[in-house]
Write a protein that holds these residues in place. Structure first.
Motif, PDB file in Angstrom:
ATOM      1  N   LEU A 342      14.121  46.230  34.533  1.00  0.00           N
ATOM      2  CA  LEU A 342      13.109  45.693  33.620  1.00  0.00           C
ATOM      3  C   LEU A 342      12.441  46.871  32.932  1.00  0.00           C
ATOM      4  CD1 LEU A 342      11.286  43.052  35.893  1.00  0.00           C
ATOM      5  CD2 LEU A 342      13.490  42.848  34.722  1.00  0.00           C
ATOM      6  N   TYR A 343      12.103  46.699  31.666  1.00  0.00           N
ATOM      7  CA  TYR A 343      11.459  47.790  30.918  1.00  0.00           C
ATOM      8  C   TYR A 343      10.758  47.206  29.703  1.00  0.00           C
ATOM      9  CZ  TYR A 343      15.672  47.477  28.007  1.00  0.00           C
ATOM     10  OH  TYR A 343      16.687  47.017  27.205  1.00  0.00           O
ATOM     11  N   PRO A 344       9.807  47.941  29.119  1.00  0.00           N
ATOM     12  CA  PRO A 344       9.117  47.412  27.943  1.00  0.00           C
ATOM     13  C   PRO A 344      10.081  47.371  26.757  1.00  0.00           C
ATOM     14  CG  PRO A 344       8.025  49.396  28.796  1.00  0.00           C
ATOM     15  CD  PRO A 344       9.323  49.277  29.487  1.00  0.00           C
ATOM     16  N   SER A 345       9.941  46.386  25.896  1.00  0.00           N
ATOM     17  CA  SER A 345      10.931  46.205  24.831  1.00  0.00           C
ATOM     18  C   SER A 345      10.978  47.394  23.868  1.00  0.00           C
ATOM     19  CB  SER A 345      10.649  44.911  24.073  1.00  0.00           C
ATOM     20  OG  SER A 345       9.284  44.858  23.768  1.00  0.00           O
ATOM     21  N   TYR A 346       9.888  48.193  23.802  1.00  0.00           N
ATOM     22  CA  TYR A 346       9.870  49.330  22.875  1.00  0.00           C
ATOM     23  C   TYR A 346      10.490  50.593  23.485  1.00  0.00           C
ATOM     24  CZ  TYR A 346       5.837  50.228  25.835  1.00  0.00           C
ATOM     25  OH  TYR A 346       5.037  50.401  26.934  1.00  0.00           O
ATOM     26  N   ALA A 347      10.796  50.564  24.773  1.00  0.00           N
ATOM     27  CA  ALA A 347      11.228  51.787  25.462  1.00  0.00           C
ATOM     28  C   ALA A 347      12.737  51.768  25.742  1.00  0.00           C
ATOM     29  CB  ALA A 347      10.463  51.925  26.779  1.00  0.00           C
ATOM     30  N   ALA A 348      13.245  52.899  26.203  1.00  0.00           N
ATOM     31  CA  ALA A 348      14.662  52.981  26.585  1.00  0.00           C
ATOM     32  C   ALA A 348      14.854  52.289  27.930  1.00  0.00           C
ATOM     33  CB  ALA A 348      15.073  54.440  26.688  1.00  0.00           C
ATOM     34  N   PRO A 349      16.033  51.705  28.151  1.00  0.00           N
ATOM     35  CA  PRO A 349      16.284  51.102  29.467  1.00  0.00           C
ATOM     36  C   PRO A 349      16.352  52.173  30.559  1.00  0.00           C
ATOM     37  CG  PRO A 349      18.260  51.011  28.108  1.00  0.00           C
ATOM     38  CD  PRO A 349      17.167  51.536  27.231  1.00  0.00           C
ATOM     39  N   PRO A 350      16.102  51.803  31.823  1.00  0.00           N
ATOM     40  CA  PRO A 350      16.168  52.787  32.891  1.00  0.00           C
ATOM     41  C   PRO A 350      17.569  53.428  32.965  1.00  0.00           C
ATOM     42  CG  PRO A 350      15.244  50.713  33.690  1.00  0.00           C
ATOM     43  CD  PRO A 350      15.740  50.464  32.301  1.00  0.00           C
ATOM     44  N   PRO A 351      17.634  54.757  33.166  1.00  0.00           N
ATOM     45  CA  PRO A 351      18.924  55.431  33.274  1.00  0.00           C
ATOM     46  C   PRO A 351      19.797  54.780  34.340  1.00  0.00           C
ATOM     47  CG  PRO A 351      17.172  57.048  33.116  1.00  0.00           C
ATOM     48  CD  PRO A 351      16.508  55.714  33.219  1.00  0.00           C
TER      49      PRO A 351
END
Ligand code: SAH
Length: 355
Positions: A342-351
């Motif tokens: 899960l991650y904020p829509s504006y950020a890169a997904p977790p590596p």
């Protein structure tokens, strides 16, 4: 009085109970519950988890979370949380591996969500230098950027099972015959939560629903959507529940889930689809569901294993090679276990979880 006596008396008084009620009593009963009363993890216990197999698991999870923290501009204060931390091994390895990430430890407040007093005691010993905070409800997660891991947590949450019967469903219930607990089926009824499963199931198919997972996931996703962060949810399971995955483990062997209530670990495979839907509903982005083997390989587990192997020989080397294989091989945990990020829509997904 044993837990079995308690459950038989409960059925005699109230009639059959749902699987979810049974799981909750068996796992978390204050006096007799499986988790409340013991440490079930490790070679001497009933089951072993990825962080207990090898330090490499926690190290790579730690680096993925720390990279997400850096990608999001290194928030000066954030919560580093784990749901169901077991013996604290995973978080211990995460913290050891991230010691060299400048500013990460100074900014982190460690928060643990743990139902078992016995395991809280062990976590206190393992993690004492990091001064963790225990919360009794996920709603108590501080309003701050949240970097979170949950490994083999959601599989311990209670599920209900429903069997397709014509245009409706019958719930699988647990009742009693004499001194034994037995399965039965409740009356035919419509189930609003299963309306969308009428199209892809047939008579006799069994579906599992884990209602308890949704409010937890919603809080986690909500924190990440409003404050930033990332969550790595690792568990055995798949996308779209189908079939009976309710199981009991005792001393690393599968046993009858109704035979020894409170003395075996009870789990069900995680259906990741409703978790992803709840994340989206809370305004949070999610990654594709990724096999654990792929996730760990992308994060460099082979190079890490080679570095750890360099000074080793004999049985130590064999143990390391076996651990690498067990965590990643498709016939071991590599494919059965999946990771949802899960991650904020504006950020890169977790590596490790990029599509
Ligand atoms: N994450 C650890 C332990 C997994 S075992 C590891 O990977 O080794 C499951 C953990 O979840 C245990 O710590 C158990 O006590 C905890 N747990 C199970 N049900 C819970 C609940 N309803 N609320 C909080 N913690 C729970």
């Amino acid at each position: 009085m044993s837990l079995k006596d308690h459950l038989l008396a409960h059925v005699a008084l109230n009639g059959p109970m749902s699987l979810a009620e049974y799981m909750t009593e068996c796992l978390l009963h204050p006096e007799f519950g499986y988790y409340t009363t013991r440490n079930p993890l490790g070679a001497q216990g009933d089951f072993i988890t990825a962080p207990e197999i090898s330090q490499m698991f926690g190290e790579l999870v730690g680096l993925s979370l720390a990279q997400s923290w850096m990608d999001q501009g290194k928030p000066e204060k954030f919560v580093l949380a784990e749901l169901g931390p077991g013996r604290g091994t995973l978080l211990f390895d995460i913290l050891r591996a991230t010691r060299s990430v400048p500013g990460f430890h100074a900014a982190a407040q460690i928060v643990l969500f743990e139902a078992s007093p016995a395991l809280r005691d062990i976590q206190r010993q393992t993690l004492t230098e990091y001064e963790p905070l225990w919360i009794d409800s996920v709603a108590d997660l501080p309003e701050a950027p949240l970097f979170l891991v949950a490994n083999e947590f959601f599989d311990a949450l209670p599920v209900r099972q429903f069997m397709r019967d014509g245009d409706g469903w019958r719930e699988r219930l647990i009742g009693a015959e004499g001194e034994s607990l037995t399965y039965g089926l409740g009356p035919h009824a419509a189930q609003v939560a299963l309306n969308d499963r009428i199209v892809d199931t047939e008579d006799g198919d069994l579906i599992e629903l884990c209602a308890a997972a949704i409010p937890i996931l919603t809080v986690v996703a909500g924190r990440i959507a409003s404050h930033g962060g990332a969550a790595l949810i690792v568990d055995y399971g798949d996308w779209h529940s189908l079939g009976d995955t309710f199981q009991a483990l005792q001393a690393h062997q599968r046993v009858d889930p109704l035979e020894t209530p409170g003395q075996a670990d009870l789990t069900a495979h995680v259906d990741f689809e409703p978790l992803a839907l709840a994340a989206r509903a809370a305004g949070c982005a999610h990654t594709l569901l990724t096999p654990q083997g792929v996730f760990l390989e992308r994060l460099g587990i082979t190079a890490r294993a080679q570095a750890l192997a360099a000074p080793l020989g004999g049985s130590e080397l064999e143990t390391l090679v076996a651990a690498h294989r067990r965590l990643t091989h498709p016939e071991k945990m590599g494919n059965l276990f999946k990771v949802l990020g899960l991650y904020p829509s504006y950020a890169a997904p977790p590596p490790g979880l990029e599509s």
